[in-house]
Design an enzyme around this catalytic site. Structure first.
Site, PDB file in Angstrom:
ATOM      1  N   LYS A 179       0.942  -1.257   0.033  1.00 50.65           N
ATOM      2  CA  LYS A 179       0.127  -0.034   0.113  1.00 50.65           C
ATOM      3  C   LYS A 179       0.982   1.347   0.031  1.00 50.65           C
ATOM      4  O   LYS A 179       0.553   2.316  -0.896  1.00 50.65           O
ATOM      5  CB  LYS A 179      -1.073   0.041   1.163  1.00 50.65           C
ATOM      6  CG  LYS A 179      -1.661   1.428   1.488  1.00 50.65           C
ATOM      7  CD  LYS A 179      -2.670   1.627   0.227  1.00 50.65           C
ATOM      8  CE  LYS A 179      -3.283   2.970   0.340  1.00 50.65           C
ATOM      9  NZ  LYS A 179      -3.942   3.446  -0.703  1.00 50.65           N
ATOM     10  N   LYS A 248       1.722  11.200   5.207  1.00 49.97           N
ATOM     11  CA  LYS A 248       1.881  10.153   5.964  1.00 49.97           C
ATOM     12  C   LYS A 248       2.475   8.859   5.205  1.00 49.97           C
ATOM     13  O   LYS A 248       3.182   8.205   5.829  1.00 49.97           O
ATOM     14  CB  LYS A 248       0.560   9.897   6.580  1.00 49.97           C
ATOM     15  CG  LYS A 248       0.703   8.625   7.718  1.00 49.97           C
ATOM     16  CD  LYS A 248      -0.613   7.885   8.127  1.00 49.97           C
ATOM     17  CE  LYS A 248      -1.325   7.248   7.041  1.00 49.97           C
ATOM     18  NZ  LYS A 248      -2.889   6.694   7.215  1.00 49.97           N
TER      19      LYS A 248
HETATM   20  P1  NAD Z   1     -10.763  10.284   7.664  1.00 47.80           P
HETATM   21  O1  NAD Z   1      -9.862  11.168   8.439  1.00 47.80           O
HETATM   22  O2  NAD Z   1     -11.979  10.756   6.764  1.00 47.80           O
HETATM   23  O3  NAD Z   1     -11.500   9.156   8.700  1.00 47.80           O
HETATM   24  C1  NAD Z   1     -10.705   8.839  10.133  1.00 47.80           C
HETATM   25  C2  NAD Z   1     -11.922   8.459  11.143  1.00 47.80           C
HETATM   26  O4  NAD Z   1     -11.325   7.983  12.457  1.00 47.80           O
HETATM   27  C3  NAD Z   1     -12.836   9.917  11.481  1.00 47.80           C
HETATM   28  O5  NAD Z   1     -14.214   9.610  11.474  1.00 47.80           O
HETATM   29  C4  NAD Z   1     -12.376   9.981  13.149  1.00 47.80           C
HETATM   30  O6  NAD Z   1     -13.078  10.609  14.067  1.00 47.80           O
HETATM   31  C5  NAD Z   1     -12.056   8.615  13.460  1.00 47.80           C
HETATM   32  N1  NAD Z   1     -11.111   8.439  14.541  1.00 47.80           N
HETATM   33  C6  NAD Z   1      -9.955   9.234  14.798  1.00 47.80           C
HETATM   34  N2  NAD Z   1      -9.573   8.735  16.044  1.00 47.80           N
HETATM   35  C7  NAD Z   1     -10.314   7.642  16.537  1.00 47.80           C
HETATM   36  C8  NAD Z   1     -10.036   6.925  17.544  1.00 47.80           C
HETATM   37  N3  NAD Z   1      -9.245   6.820  18.579  1.00 47.80           N
HETATM   38  N4  NAD Z   1     -11.374   6.023  17.873  1.00 47.80           N
HETATM   39  C9  NAD Z   1     -12.384   5.888  16.897  1.00 47.80           C
HETATM   40  N5  NAD Z   1     -12.381   6.681  15.601  1.00 47.80           N
HETATM   41  C10 NAD Z   1     -11.328   7.727  15.627  1.00 47.80           C
HETATM   42  O7  NAD Z   1      -9.958   9.271   7.099  1.00 47.80           O
HETATM   43  P2  NAD Z   1     -10.170   8.473   5.913  1.00 47.80           P
HETATM   44  O8  NAD Z   1      -9.857   9.319   4.562  1.00 47.80           O
HETATM   45  O9  NAD Z   1     -11.248   7.725   5.852  1.00 47.80           O
HETATM   46  O10 NAD Z   1      -8.859   7.639   5.748  1.00 47.80           O
HETATM   47  C11 NAD Z   1      -8.688   6.285   6.708  1.00 47.80           C
HETATM   48  C12 NAD Z   1      -7.614   5.566   6.393  1.00 47.80           C
HETATM   49  O11 NAD Z   1      -7.830   5.026   5.279  1.00 47.80           O
HETATM   50  C13 NAD Z   1      -6.277   6.326   6.535  1.00 47.80           C
HETATM   51  O12 NAD Z   1      -5.288   5.465   6.912  1.00 47.80           O
HETATM   52  C14 NAD Z   1      -5.981   6.624   5.083  1.00 47.80           C
HETATM   53  O13 NAD Z   1      -4.560   6.617   4.708  1.00 47.80           O
HETATM   54  C15 NAD Z   1      -6.374   5.359   4.465  1.00 47.80           C
HETATM   55  N6  NAD Z   1      -6.911   5.413   3.049  1.00 47.80           N
HETATM   56  C16 NAD Z   1      -7.937   6.469   2.605  1.00 47.80           C
HETATM   57  C17 NAD Z   1      -8.139   6.673   1.540  1.00 47.80           C
HETATM   58  C18 NAD Z   1      -9.148   7.805   0.836  1.00 47.80           C
HETATM   59  O14 NAD Z   1      -9.387   8.205  -0.294  1.00 47.80           O
HETATM   60  N7  NAD Z   1      -9.499   8.906   1.831  1.00 47.80           N
HETATM   61  C19 NAD Z   1      -7.825   5.948   0.146  1.00 47.80           C
HETATM   62  C20 NAD Z   1      -7.176   4.871   0.701  1.00 47.80           C
HETATM   63  C21 NAD Z   1      -6.683   4.593   2.164  1.00 47.80           C
END
Ligand code: NAD
Length: 305
Positions: A179, A248
């Site tokens: 990834k 990150k």
């Molecule tokens: P985001 O910031 O939109 O969502 C993260 C969620 O986690 C939030 O709702 C937040 O409130 C919650 N959170 C934070 N700390 C917490 C805790 N201690 N307990 C419970 N909930 C908690 O992020 P995202 O864009 O959904 O990305 C999530 C993961 O997926 C990341 O690691 C990112 O790198 C990966 N990712 C994202 C994408 C994308 O297009 N957005 C694509 C592939 C991978």
């Protein structure tokens, strides 16, 4: 497609209901899976409870009730806290539980967490995703899994509700490794396309015509075929993946190279550009805002007619 093995009996809890996790909840509910949710953001929790998900009071409570546990969190530090903190997952998991860790995370830490769980007779796989919010919505993500075959086989029917391309790439941490490498390529391609497009505009070329040519030629990529026409030329800049998260991912990839004592000439140059955009306060913006950083340096805008 409904969950292949009789949705209502399948129970999956999701922790992290943001851009990706939230869409996964919706998708699993549509497939007939019984879904539990936990997030610190209670507005998000309410939203998914209204859609039919069940609220849980802590990661431990979620783990007690839902044998499949999906974590979709911002970073590895939060994953560790969610797993090992007070009322964390480890307090609720049992021999029936399978943790499916979908955060983009640090492979070496994933291996440590896997070993720690194994010692206690608990199981996990790493299963990060690619494809962004659109593919999360459609259930057509790429999912790259690290872990034991028996656990991969058990998770596969559930993962098939979320993704169109499910790969078992190796042992614990292998999913997180590929990834980070994929995103290093993606970040570098976006940056390189951005510089070429900006220079073309400065030289008087029409950006739409440039994309027509590039997308019928060898310079094409997901950045030129999707991100530039839909997000840059339209000035939307809202793919749904923040610049903070991309930085990150690049840090993870660079640290992996450092651990192996190998140089990363091209990716390092791209990383500097991403760090520059980040240092300008663009971390909260969509990652495509890296193009705005290039535009400022070139004193041009890459916009459609
Ligand atoms: P985001 O910031 O939109 O969502 C993260 C969620 O986690 C939030 O709702 C937040 O409130 C919650 N959170 C934070 N700390 C917490 C805790 N201690 N307990 C419970 N909930 C908690 O992020 P995202 O864009 O959904 O990305 C999530 C993961 O997926 C990341 O690691 C990112 O790198 C990966 N990712 C994202 C994408 C994308 O297009 N957005 C694509 C592939 C991978």
């Amino acid at each position: 497609m409904k969950y292949p093995k009789g949705g209502n009996n399948v129970k999956a809890g999701i922790i992290g209901l943001g851009n990706m996790g939230g869409r996964m909840v919706k998708r699993l509910l549509e497939q007939g899976v019984k879904v539990g949710v936990f997030d610190l953001n209670k507005d998000l929790v309410r939203k998914f409870v209204e859609m039919g998900a069940e609220e849980t009071k802590s990661p431990a409570a979620l783990a007690k009730k839902f044998p499949y546990i999906l974590t979709v969190l911002p970073n590895v530090f939060i994953v560790k806290e969610t797993l090992m903190g007070t009322e964390g997952l480890m307090e609720g998991m049992n021999s029936e539980s399978l943790l499916i860790e979908m955060t983009t995370s640090i492979p070496s830490v994933t291996k440590e967490l896997n070993a720690l769980l194994k010692e206690k007779g608990l199981k996990m796989i790493d299963a990060p995703v690619s494809g962004g919010v659109k593919k999360a919505e459609d259930g057509t993500l790429s999912i790259m899994v690290g872990g034991e075959t028996v656990d991969f086989d058990r998770a596969k029917p559930l993962l098939e509700c979320l993704g169109a391309h499910i790969f078992h790439v190796g042992e614990a941490g292998a999913g997180h490794t590929i990834k980070a490498l994929n995103n290093m390529i993606s970040a570098t391609t976006l940056a390189a396309t951005g510089e070429a497009m900006a220079l073309g505009v400065k030289l008087g070329l029409d950006p739409e015509k440039m994309l027509d040519v590039i997308n019928a030629s060898t310079g094409r990529s997901f950045s030129s075929e999707f991100k530039f026409p839909n997000q840059v030329l339209t000035r939307k800049f809202e793919v749904g993946f923040t610049l903070d998260l991309m930085v990150k991912d690049l840090k993870i990839a660079m640290a992996m190279a450092e651990e192996e004592k190998v140089p990363m000439f091209i990716s390092s140059a791209s990383f500097q550009l991403w760090k520059h955009a980040w240092s300008q306060g663009r971390g909260d913006q969509d990652h495509t805002a890296v193009i705005k950083d290039i535009e400022e340096m070139f004193s041009i805008e890459i916009k459609g007619s």
